[in-house]
Design a protein around this motif. Structure first.
Motif, PDB file in Angstrom:
ATOM      1  N   GLY A  81       0.788  -1.219   0.000  1.00 50.94           N
ATOM      2  CA  GLY A  81       0.000   0.000   0.000  1.00 50.94           C
ATOM      3  C   GLY A  81       0.821   1.270   0.000  1.00 50.94           C
ATOM      4  O   GLY A  81       0.311   2.346   0.332  1.00 50.94           O
ATOM      5  N   ARG A  82       2.099   1.186  -0.395  1.00 52.33           N
ATOM      6  CA  ARG A  82       2.983   2.358  -0.349  1.00 52.33           C
ATOM      7  C   ARG A  82       3.039   3.102  -1.686  1.00 52.33           C
ATOM      8  O   ARG A  82       3.638   4.172  -1.754  1.00 52.33           O
ATOM      9  CB  ARG A  82       4.387   1.943   0.074  1.00 52.33           C
ATOM     10  CG  ARG A  82       4.494   1.440   1.505  1.00 52.33           C
ATOM     11  CD  ARG A  82       4.175   2.516   2.530  1.00 52.33           C
ATOM     12  NE  ARG A  82       4.884   3.758   2.268  1.00 52.33           N
ATOM     13  CZ  ARG A  82       6.181   3.932   2.550  1.00 52.33           C
ATOM     14  NH1 ARG A  82       6.871   2.957   3.137  1.00 52.33           N
ATOM     15  NH2 ARG A  82       6.771   5.073   2.291  1.00 52.33           N
ATOM     16  N   VAL A  83       2.449   2.530  -2.737  1.00 50.53           N
ATOM     17  CA  VAL A  83       2.376   3.258  -4.005  1.00 50.53           C
ATOM     18  C   VAL A  83       1.109   4.089  -3.949  1.00 50.53           C
ATOM     19  O   VAL A  83       0.043   3.691  -4.412  1.00 50.53           O
ATOM     20  CB  VAL A  83       2.368   2.296  -5.209  1.00 50.53           C
ATOM     21  CG1 VAL A  83       2.343   3.090  -6.518  1.00 50.53           C
ATOM     22  CG2 VAL A  83       3.590   1.399  -5.170  1.00 50.53           C
ATOM     23  N   SER A  84       1.224   5.241  -3.323  1.00 52.57           N
ATOM     24  CA  SER A  84       0.054   6.042  -3.002  1.00 52.57           C
ATOM     25  C   SER A  84       0.417   7.509  -2.934  1.00 52.57           C
ATOM     26  O   SER A  84       1.537   7.870  -2.575  1.00 52.57           O
ATOM     27  CB  SER A  84      -0.523   5.599  -1.646  1.00 52.57           C
ATOM     28  OG  SER A  84      -1.541   6.474  -1.207  1.00 52.57           O
ATOM     29  N   LEU A  85      -0.544   8.358  -3.275  1.00 54.17           N
ATOM     30  CA  LEU A  85      -0.379   9.798  -3.133  1.00 54.17           C
ATOM     31  C   LEU A  85      -0.912  10.286  -1.793  1.00 54.17           C
ATOM     32  O   LEU A  85      -0.930  11.489  -1.531  1.00 54.17           O
ATOM     33  CB  LEU A  85      -1.088  10.527  -4.279  1.00 54.17           C
ATOM     34  CG  LEU A  85      -0.578  10.211  -5.686  1.00 54.17           C
ATOM     35  CD1 LEU A  85      -1.376  10.985  -6.727  1.00 54.17           C
ATOM     36  CD2 LEU A  85       0.903  10.522  -5.816  1.00 54.17           C
TER      37      LEU A  85
END
Length: 240
Positions: free
Chosen positions: A39-43
């Motif tokens: 879940g770290r590919v996030s804005l």
């Protein structure tokens, strides 16, 4: 003061969040979905918050500067690093170079984008209230400054900074291993250069030297590129 805090916080959060997100998006595009699965590919800035680097240290710098000089002229901090499994990249060596370069690249792109946005902001003179326009230009100027500083700082050739990882990827194997071996001490080296060395060696401030010799000339070039003339005479929001 509240308006200044809001401009500083928003500019810093955007620079740091998009820097880390860029690493995650690049890693996923190049074959490693580790950050995506976590879940770290996030804005979403909350996914990248480091308690010390994103909250405590920037907050301390912000309050100190507001209480002493009445405005914020410098900011330093970091986010929680996006996890990357180099061996899941389709090309581990060059893939890691591209993943590392993605963070500074997005910061430079953002600085240019905000420089162009300043023209739209100044076109609203007489349309937006003066206080709102002044705040918007201040935010734009701070965003340009923080993105350039973040990019230049991360390009220092010290692992685990992006520049260190790029250097490991482009050096011959023996030299690359030697540089990579510094990563376990990298954070201590960076903290020492930023905080300890200026205290122990009066007049020698590596971070200020980086600002004056690298970041400010880059910022000057971006002001010229985006049609604002030199940074000294044409910076939106009076950040310089």
């Amino acid at each position: 003061m509240i308006a200044e805090i809001a401009a500083v916080a928003l500019a810093a959060i955007l620079a740091i969040t998009l820097h880390e997100a860029a690493h995650g998006y690049a890693a996923r595009a190049l074959g490693d979905d580790t950050a995506w699965l976590l879940g770290r590919v996030s804005l979403n800035p909350l996914r990248h918050v480091d308690p010390v680097g994103t909250i405590l240290l920037p907050g301390l710098l912000l309050v100190t500067q507001l209480l002493t000089i009445g405005r914020v002229e410098a900011m330093f901090g970091w986010a929680k690093p996006v996890p990357v499994d180099i061996w899941r990249l389709r090309d581990p060596r060059w893939g890691m170079v591209l993943v590392a370069a993605a963070g500074p690249a997005i910061n430079f792109a953002l600085a240019i984008g905000f420089g162009l946005l300043a023209h739209l902001a100044t076109a609203t003179v007489g349309v937006l209230p003066d206080d709102l326009l002044d705040w918007l230009l201040r935010f734009i100027a701070l965003s340009m400054l923080y993105n350039v500083i973040l990019a230049c700082f991360n390009l220092l050739p010290i692992p685990p900074l992006d520049g260190g990882r790029i250097l490991v990827g482009i050096l011959p194997a023996p030299a690359a291993r030697a540089v990579a071996s510094l990563e376990r001490f990298g954070l201590f080296i960076v903290i020492g250069l930023v905080f300890l060395v200026p205290y122990l060696v009066p007049g020698f401030d590596p971070l200020r030297m980086l600002m004056q010799s690298v970041a400010l000339p880059v910022l000057e070039a971006i002001f010229v590129l985006t049609g604002h003339g030199g940074a000294q005479g044409g910076s939106p929001g009076g950040v310089m």
